[in-house]
Motif scaffolding. Structure first.
Motif, PDB file in Angstrom:
ATOM      1  N   TRP A  50      65.377 -77.584 -19.374  1.00 41.63           N
ATOM      2  CA  TRP A  50      66.603 -77.678 -18.577  1.00 41.63           C
ATOM      3  C   TRP A  50      67.771 -78.251 -19.382  1.00 41.63           C
ATOM      4  O   TRP A  50      68.917 -78.117 -18.981  1.00 41.63           O
ATOM      5  CB  TRP A  50      66.378 -78.552 -17.342  1.00 41.63           C
ATOM      6  N   LEU A  80      64.975 -83.235 -10.242  1.00 44.19           N
ATOM      7  CA  LEU A  80      63.585 -83.368  -9.792  1.00 44.19           C
ATOM      8  C   LEU A  80      63.509 -83.710  -8.310  1.00 44.19           C
ATOM      9  O   LEU A  80      62.612 -83.237  -7.604  1.00 44.19           O
ATOM     10  CB  LEU A  80      62.867 -84.419 -10.634  1.00 44.19           C
ATOM     11  N   ASP A  82      65.753 -82.860  -6.040  1.00 46.17           N
ATOM     12  CA  ASP A  82      66.131 -81.631  -5.342  1.00 46.17           C
ATOM     13  C   ASP A  82      64.928 -80.697  -5.196  1.00 46.17           C
ATOM     14  O   ASP A  82      64.756 -80.055  -4.149  1.00 46.17           O
ATOM     15  CB  ASP A  82      67.256 -80.936  -6.101  1.00 46.17           C
ATOM     16  N   ASP A  83      64.099 -80.632  -6.210  1.00 45.75           N
ATOM     17  CA  ASP A  83      62.940 -79.744  -6.167  1.00 45.75           C
ATOM     18  C   ASP A  83      61.918 -80.168  -5.123  1.00 45.75           C
ATOM     19  O   ASP A  83      61.075 -79.361  -4.716  1.00 45.75           O
ATOM     20  CB  ASP A  83      62.263 -79.681  -7.536  1.00 45.75           C
ATOM     21  N   GLN A  84      61.957 -81.421  -4.688  1.00 50.58           N
ATOM     22  CA  GLN A  84      61.021 -81.869  -3.662  1.00 50.58           C
ATOM     23  C   GLN A  84      61.297 -81.219  -2.307  1.00 50.58           C
ATOM     24  O   GLN A  84      60.451 -81.247  -1.415  1.00 50.58           O
ATOM     25  CB  GLN A  84      61.085 -83.401  -3.509  1.00 50.58           C
ATOM     26  N   ASP A  86      62.469 -77.937  -2.081  1.00 51.83           N
ATOM     27  CA  ASP A  86      62.400 -76.486  -2.216  1.00 51.83           C
ATOM     28  C   ASP A  86      61.023 -75.970  -1.829  1.00 51.83           C
ATOM     29  O   ASP A  86      60.052 -76.732  -1.740  1.00 51.83           O
ATOM     30  CB  ASP A  86      62.702 -76.069  -3.663  1.00 51.83           C
ATOM     31  N   ASP A  87      60.965 -74.665  -1.639  1.00 53.40           N
ATOM     32  CA  ASP A  87      59.690 -73.992  -1.386  1.00 53.40           C
ATOM     33  C   ASP A  87      58.962 -74.561  -0.176  1.00 53.40           C
ATOM     34  O   ASP A  87      57.747 -74.699  -0.163  1.00 53.40           O
ATOM     35  CB  ASP A  87      58.774 -74.067  -2.618  1.00 53.40           C
ATOM     36  N   GLU A 231      67.009 -68.028  -7.257  1.00 54.51           N
ATOM     37  CA  GLU A 231      66.959 -68.377  -5.837  1.00 54.51           C
ATOM     38  C   GLU A 231      66.468 -67.207  -4.983  1.00 54.51           C
ATOM     39  O   GLU A 231      65.735 -67.407  -4.009  1.00 54.51           O
ATOM     40  CB  GLU A 231      68.334 -68.856  -5.379  1.00 54.51           C
ATOM     41  N   ARG A 234      62.869 -67.125  -5.120  1.00 48.79           N
ATOM     42  CA  ARG A 234      62.265 -68.200  -4.346  1.00 48.79           C
ATOM     43  C   ARG A 234      62.340 -67.939  -2.846  1.00 48.79           C
ATOM     44  O   ARG A 234      61.691 -68.626  -2.046  1.00 48.79           O
ATOM     45  CB  ARG A 234      62.980 -69.515  -4.684  1.00 48.79           C
ATOM     46  N   ARG A 318      66.703 -73.577 -16.535  1.00 49.65           N
ATOM     47  CA  ARG A 318      66.687 -73.819 -15.085  1.00 49.65           C
ATOM     48  C   ARG A 318      67.019 -72.547 -14.316  1.00 49.65           C
ATOM     49  O   ARG A 318      66.481 -72.315 -13.223  1.00 49.65           O
ATOM     50  CB  ARG A 318      67.703 -74.923 -14.753  1.00 49.65           C
ATOM     51  N   SER A 328      56.641 -77.690  -9.094  1.00 48.27           N
ATOM     52  CA  SER A 328      57.110 -79.054  -9.235  1.00 48.27           C
ATOM     53  C   SER A 328      56.006 -80.012  -8.809  1.00 48.27           C
ATOM     54  O   SER A 328      55.208 -79.729  -7.927  1.00 48.27           O
ATOM     55  CB  SER A 328      58.360 -79.284  -8.389  1.00 48.27           C
TER      56      SER A 328
END
Length: 332
Positions: A50, A80, A82-84, A86-87, A231, A234, A318, A328
């Motif tokens: 990244w 990191l 922010d990734d918590q 996602d998905d 995105e 995803r 990224r 993640s």
């Protein structure tokens, strides 16, 4: 390819020194490992790709040494954390919600207060926040805390299932995303690490508030173009390019072109508003030193964020759709 789409950014690129970037990058990975933000080789490789230390240096061209390291640590936390969120098609996970609410509560405690429920994400934020506040005025701490509160509450709303609140227009999308794009905490930290704390009266003028809003929105639109393929893969449609496709029946190329046009229109507005800064400074009674701080903030914070974001996003992994996805790690 969207990551390589050209924007006309009328600000100079920051001069980045490779040795200093390498030291900050190594220090950031070590910090992340010590706190448990990174626990595997795959995660370390993912974060290294990244290029967060480079991003911090581009955002803060006058920051060096420990100040640059702090700026890189902030970037590491933001991405990191922010990734918590996602998905998660059913909405944000309970642990991520609890972590965000814990950090909101910590904003009302003295900087340096340890999180009552220590997990990697809360420990990392508490460390960054305490170091950010060192040497700053009470006025800065108050408004920086407000920006963090907007970010933390915003990620909870933004992470709701799309069916609950789908933005129908780019304007709605920007309003929803503005607190969570991360620009405001980055701009606040720029005052700390580049020695340009704004006079409180200047910060609260409608003019400075609009300049900050424009900066956040320009960065958001640039990111939307660069990240659209990632995105889309995803499964999210919360992206200006995708919103234009859905709402107006634009083809991908046309939606990208329109997003770029909207970013350029905001840059034009920002440039025009900057001409009002001297008159506003006089109207609120700023002295020469205070005016110099405002001018410096515009150059090394606002301009640097817009240009630095654009320069970085063109080659970070990224937003590279060809980069293999790495799940993640659970940090909350």
């Amino acid at each position: 390819m969207p990551q390589g789409v050209a924007f006309d950014i009328p600000y100079p690129s920051a001069a980045v020194a490779p040795p200093e970037i390498e030291r900050a990058a190594a220090g950031t990975l070590g910090w992340a490992r010590d706190l448990g933000l990174i626990r595997s080789g795959a995660a370390a490789d993912r974060v290294a790709g990244w290029r967060l230390a480079e991003l911090a240096a581009r955002f803060n061209p006058a920051a060096h040494g420990d100040d640059l390291l702090l700026a890189a640590h902030l970037q590491c936390f933001l991405f990191l954390f922010d990734d918590q969120f996602d998905d998660a098609p059913a909405g944000p996970r309970a642990a991520a919600v609890a972590a965000a609410r814990q950090l909101l509560a910590l904003l009302h405690e003295p900087p340096g207060t340890p999180p009552p429920h220590a997990v990697p994400a809360t420990l990392a934020w508490a460390d960054v926040w305490a170091r950010s506040c060192a040497g700053m005025s009470a006025a800065w701490r108050t408004r920086a805390a407000q920006d963090w509160a907007g970010y933390l509450a915003g990620v909870l709303v933004e992470a709701q299932p799309p069916a609950l609140a789908p933005p129908a227009t780019v304007t709605e999308h920007l309003a929803l995303r503005r607190p969570t794009v991360g620009a405001y905490p980055v701009l606040d930290l720029a005052e700390r690490v580049q020695g340009c704390e704004l006079p409180d009266v200047a910060f609260h003028t409608p003019l400075l508030q609009r300049l900050r809003t424009l900066t956040a929105d320009i960065a958001g639109l640039c990111n939307d173009v660069a990240s659209v393929e990632v995105e889309e893969r995803r499964g999210t449609r919360r992206n200006a390019v995708l919103i234009l496709e859905d709402a107006g029946g634009h083809a991908r190329a046309d939606a990208v072109t329109e997003t770029v046009r909207q970013a350029h229109a905001l840059i034009t507005e920002l440039t025009g508003l900057e001409r009002l800064v001297p008159d506003t400074a006089a109207a609120i009674g700023l002295d020469a030193a205070e005016r110099a701080a405002v001018d410096r903030y515009i150059r090394v914070a606002l301009h640097a964020l817009i240009r630095g974001n654009y320069d970085w996003q063109r080659h970070t992994s990224r937003y590279d759709p060809a980069a293999p996805p790495v799940p993640s790690e659970d940090l909350v």
